[in-house]
Write an enzyme that holds these catalytic residues in place. Structure first.
Site, PDB file in Angstrom:
ATOM      1  N   PHE A 156       1.419 -23.784  18.556  1.00 42.13           N
ATOM      2  CA  PHE A 156       1.809 -23.515  19.946  1.00 42.13           C
ATOM      3  C   PHE A 156       2.883 -24.469  20.402  1.00 42.13           C
ATOM      4  O   PHE A 156       3.134 -25.508  19.780  1.00 42.13           O
ATOM      5  CB  PHE A 156       0.587 -23.637  20.870  1.00 42.13           C
ATOM      6  CG  PHE A 156       0.068 -25.057  20.990  1.00 42.13           C
ATOM      7  CD1 PHE A 156       0.590 -25.920  21.943  1.00 42.13           C
ATOM      8  CD2 PHE A 156      -0.922 -25.532  20.151  1.00 42.13           C
ATOM      9  CE1 PHE A 156       0.118 -27.229  22.056  1.00 42.13           C
ATOM     10  CE2 PHE A 156      -1.397 -26.829  20.256  1.00 42.13           C
ATOM     11  CZ  PHE A 156      -0.875 -27.684  21.215  1.00 42.13           C
ATOM     12  N   GLY A 157       3.497 -24.115  21.516  1.00 42.89           N
ATOM     13  CA  GLY A 157       4.330 -25.024  22.280  1.00 42.89           C
ATOM     14  C   GLY A 157       3.780 -25.031  23.691  1.00 42.89           C
ATOM     15  O   GLY A 157       3.275 -24.006  24.150  1.00 42.89           O
TER      16      GLY A 157
ATOM     17  N   LYS B 203       2.618 -19.101  22.553  1.00 45.51           N
ATOM     18  CA  LYS B 203       1.772 -18.836  21.382  1.00 45.51           C
ATOM     19  C   LYS B 203       2.104 -17.478  20.807  1.00 45.51           C
ATOM     20  O   LYS B 203       2.749 -16.647  21.446  1.00 45.51           O
ATOM     21  CB  LYS B 203       0.297 -18.809  21.818  1.00 45.51           C
ATOM     22  CG  LYS B 203      -0.373 -20.165  21.806  1.00 45.51           C
ATOM     23  CD  LYS B 203      -1.850 -20.046  22.037  1.00 45.51           C
ATOM     24  CE  LYS B 203      -2.615 -19.886  20.751  1.00 45.51           C
ATOM     25  NZ  LYS B 203      -2.663 -21.076  19.922  1.00 45.51           N
TER      26      LYS B 203
ATOM     27  N   HIS C 117      -7.675 -34.672  14.825  1.00 46.58           N
ATOM     28  CA  HIS C 117      -6.363 -34.067  15.098  1.00 46.58           C
ATOM     29  C   HIS C 117      -6.423 -33.091  16.262  1.00 46.58           C
ATOM     30  O   HIS C 117      -5.466 -32.380  16.538  1.00 46.58           O
ATOM     31  CB  HIS C 117      -5.801 -33.393  13.852  1.00 46.58           C
ATOM     32  CG  HIS C 117      -6.393 -32.043  13.560  1.00 46.58           C
ATOM     33  ND1 HIS C 117      -7.739 -31.791  13.595  1.00 46.58           N
ATOM     34  CD2 HIS C 117      -5.809 -30.879  13.205  1.00 46.58           C
ATOM     35  CE1 HIS C 117      -7.958 -30.519  13.280  1.00 46.58           C
ATOM     36  NE2 HIS C 117      -6.820 -29.950  13.037  1.00 46.58           N
TER      37      HIS C 117
ATOM     38  N   CYS D  45       1.492 -30.012   8.638  1.00 50.48           N
ATOM     39  CA  CYS D  45       1.270 -29.475   9.975  1.00 50.48           C
ATOM     40  C   CYS D  45       1.208 -30.687  10.915  1.00 50.48           C
ATOM     41  O   CYS D  45       0.568 -31.683  10.590  1.00 50.48           O
ATOM     42  CB  CYS D  45      -0.045 -28.701  10.008  1.00 50.48           C
ATOM     43  SG  CYS D  45      -0.272 -27.781  11.515  1.00 50.48           S
TER      44      CYS D  45
ATOM     45  N   GLY E 268     -11.134 -29.382  17.518  1.00 45.10           N
ATOM     46  CA  GLY E 268     -11.925 -28.787  16.444  1.00 45.10           C
ATOM     47  C   GLY E 268     -12.575 -27.502  16.898  1.00 45.10           C
ATOM     48  O   GLY E 268     -12.938 -27.340  18.067  1.00 45.10           O
TER      49      GLY E 268
ATOM     50  N   PRO F 200      -4.004 -32.778  20.598  1.00 48.27           N
ATOM     51  CA  PRO F 200      -4.118 -31.561  21.396  1.00 48.27           C
ATOM     52  C   PRO F 200      -5.578 -31.277  21.724  1.00 48.27           C
ATOM     53  O   PRO F 200      -6.459 -31.456  20.879  1.00 48.27           O
ATOM     54  CB  PRO F 200      -3.550 -30.491  20.461  1.00 48.27           C
ATOM     55  CG  PRO F 200      -3.797 -31.017  19.083  1.00 48.27           C
ATOM     56  CD  PRO F 200      -3.730 -32.509  19.181  1.00 48.27           C
TER      57      PRO F 200
END
Length: 490
Positions: free
Chosen positions: A215-216, A483, A409, A88, A412, A384
């Site tokens: 998502f984008g 999404k 990452h 991922c 959270g 992100p």
DNA sequence: ATGTTC
């Protein structure tokens, strides 16, 4: 039980004869960790062959080990801590389009439609009407899984070959360094019609987002004044539109991971081997055992799938933007994973670094950056946050070695999906996004994915900076989100 | 995360 050693640094003991767990996070962040998260971190630290564990500010309960942790071993591989969504990752596409070009709402809706037409969202969804040049048959899918973003694969898919240089890893091989070994294993997996059909049905998911937190997002890039030189080296364009994507290996990687969990669990039971802390989610294999090698092959194939998935998504997104803005140019800034095990020099020896919801953070001059375009700067870290408060591009400093060259990452989870759905109010979520001029393809934005379902992004970013791991280079502010949700405007 | 909760 934690010992505070700095404003955003602490240690958590895991046993008398073991080095303690490194904990990254300011006081409020450390307070946010639940008991089960800390237990999982301790279980991971005490597991066989593990030399080091780092707990990041975004940590929460995961499969076996917490999401938001780094687990290092010179000798053992842990499939659970790599996770079910193998490789991922995040990717960022920088376009030469000034931000105000997408201010108009109808225009944004038009781009959203152009993207959704090409890049499906939702569980099980894949390409249904892909043009011939982009369609993936069994033969090409096989090549993708075994070769990753090879020159031939990129050429066949029409993806710019320079994008391979903007990947943390453009391809993955078997532990023996061969893609033929992967091919032999994939052939063996597809030895019956039934199994082959299942594998080949997943190839159609290449170029799709999936669901959950994937998502984008179209972003406006805001470069920090003090970081102009690094931003330029990264290819970031201040005040222009960039596109941030979060996705992994879809059903293909999922199936590989789940099959491995089952296989290893059975092997443990057959041999009468105890699970670490009694948790079957922490099954492992020595990397030089047949089981370990098989797992590493499967992980490599899942990773190859995820790599090509991201690159294809980025090219399809660029194509969608060009439908609305002919001639717009896009370059991949970086593609970096947060669910993978990699071999890296840690504490003087080459070890397997499992990043379970953690991002590699190599500073300038790190041996693994020598010869890459990021040798003198460190590579871009894509973090992100959330569509309301923004996301971040960071760069690691020397201090990152204290955290096994890793950072978190993302923000959270603050609330579990169940709690988020119960506690967060739909119209407040919609209003909050609208006030920040963010639109989406969803008619109903998923409550368990709302900004407030995640930890305070400023506090998380502050933790990274105060722990001396990395510095922010640019803030990304969302203009629209793609999404999995009920489809908009029919 | 996953045609989704063994």
């Amino acid at each position: 039980m934690m010992t505070v050693t700095g404003e955003a640094l602490a240690t958590l003991p895991a046993g008398a004869d073991l080095s303690p767990i490194t904990v990254i996070g300011t006081e409020p962040i450390r307070q946010s960790f639940g008991g089960e998260t800390l237990t999982q971190a301790i279980n991971s630290r005490r597991a066989p062959g593990v030399s080091r564990v780092v707990l990041n500010p975004d940590a929460h309960v995961g499969y076996g080990a917490p999401v938001g942790c780094v687990m290092v071993s010179p000798t053992h591989i842990y499939p659970g801590p790599v996770g079910v969504d193998i490789k991922c990752s995040m990717s960022l596409l920088q376009m030469d389009l000034p931000a105000d070009a997408i201010d108009a709402l109808p225009l944004r809706k038009q781009i959203i439609r152009a993207i959704c037409k090409r890049v499906p969202t939702g569980a099980g969804r894949g390409q249904r009407h892909a043009p011939k040049s982009r369609s993936i048959d069994g033969k090409l899918g096989f090549k993708i899984a075994t070769e990753g973003a090879s020159k031939q694969v990129l050429k066949k898919l029409g993806i710019p070959k320079s994008w391979a240089d903007a990947c943390e890893d453009a391809y993955h091989t078997a532990p023996d360094g061969s893609s033929d070994t992967l091919a032999a294993r994939l052939e063996w997996m597809g030895r019956t019609r039934d199994k082959l059909d299942r594998i080949e049905s997943k190839y159609r998911q290449l170029g799709s987002y999936g669901g959950g937190n994937h998502f984008g997002e179209a972003e406006v890039v805001h470069v920090l004044d003090s970081q102009r030189a690094i931003a330029e080296a990264f290819g970031l364009k201040d005040g222009c539109v960039a596109f941030l994507s979060h996705c992994g290996s879809r059903g293909f990687g999922h199936d590989l991971a789940v099959a491995q969990f089952r296989t290893l669990k059975t092997a443990f039971q057959k041999q009468g081997l105890a699970f670490p802390a009694g948790d079957p989610q922490l099954v492992y294999a020595p990397v030089d055992s047949p089981e370990g090698r098989d797992y590493l092959c499967d992980m490599a194939m899942g990773a190859n799938f995820a790599t090509v998935n991201h690159l294809l998504i980025n090219d399809l997104v660029l194509e969608a933007f060009r439908e609305v803005f002919p001639g717009v140019r896009g370059e991949l800034v970086y593609f970096i994973s947060h669910n993978i095990a990699r071999q890296e020099p840690i504490d003087g020896t080459v070890q397997w670094v499992h990043r379970k919801g953690a991002t590699r953070a190599l500073p300038a001059g790190h041996p693994q950056l020598v010869g890459t375009r990021f040798e003198s700067t460190g590579h871009p870290i894509l973090l992100p946050g959330n569509p309301r408060d923004g996301s971040s591009v960071m760069v690691a400093g020397e201090g990152a070695s204290a955290a096994a060259y890793s950072v978190n990452h993302g923000a959270g989870r603050r609330l579990s999906r169940t709690k988020a759905k119960k506690q967060l109010v739909q119209h407040e979520i919609d209003q909050g996004l609208a006030e920040h001029d963010v639109v989406s393809n969803c008619s109903v934005y998923p409550r368990d994915e709302a900004p407030d379902a995640y930890k305070d992004f400023e506090e998380v970013l502050g933790s990274v900076r105060k722990a001396g791991l990395a510095e922010e280079v640019a803030r990304l502010k969302a203009k629209f989100v793609i999404k999995d949700g009920a489809a908009a405007d029919d």
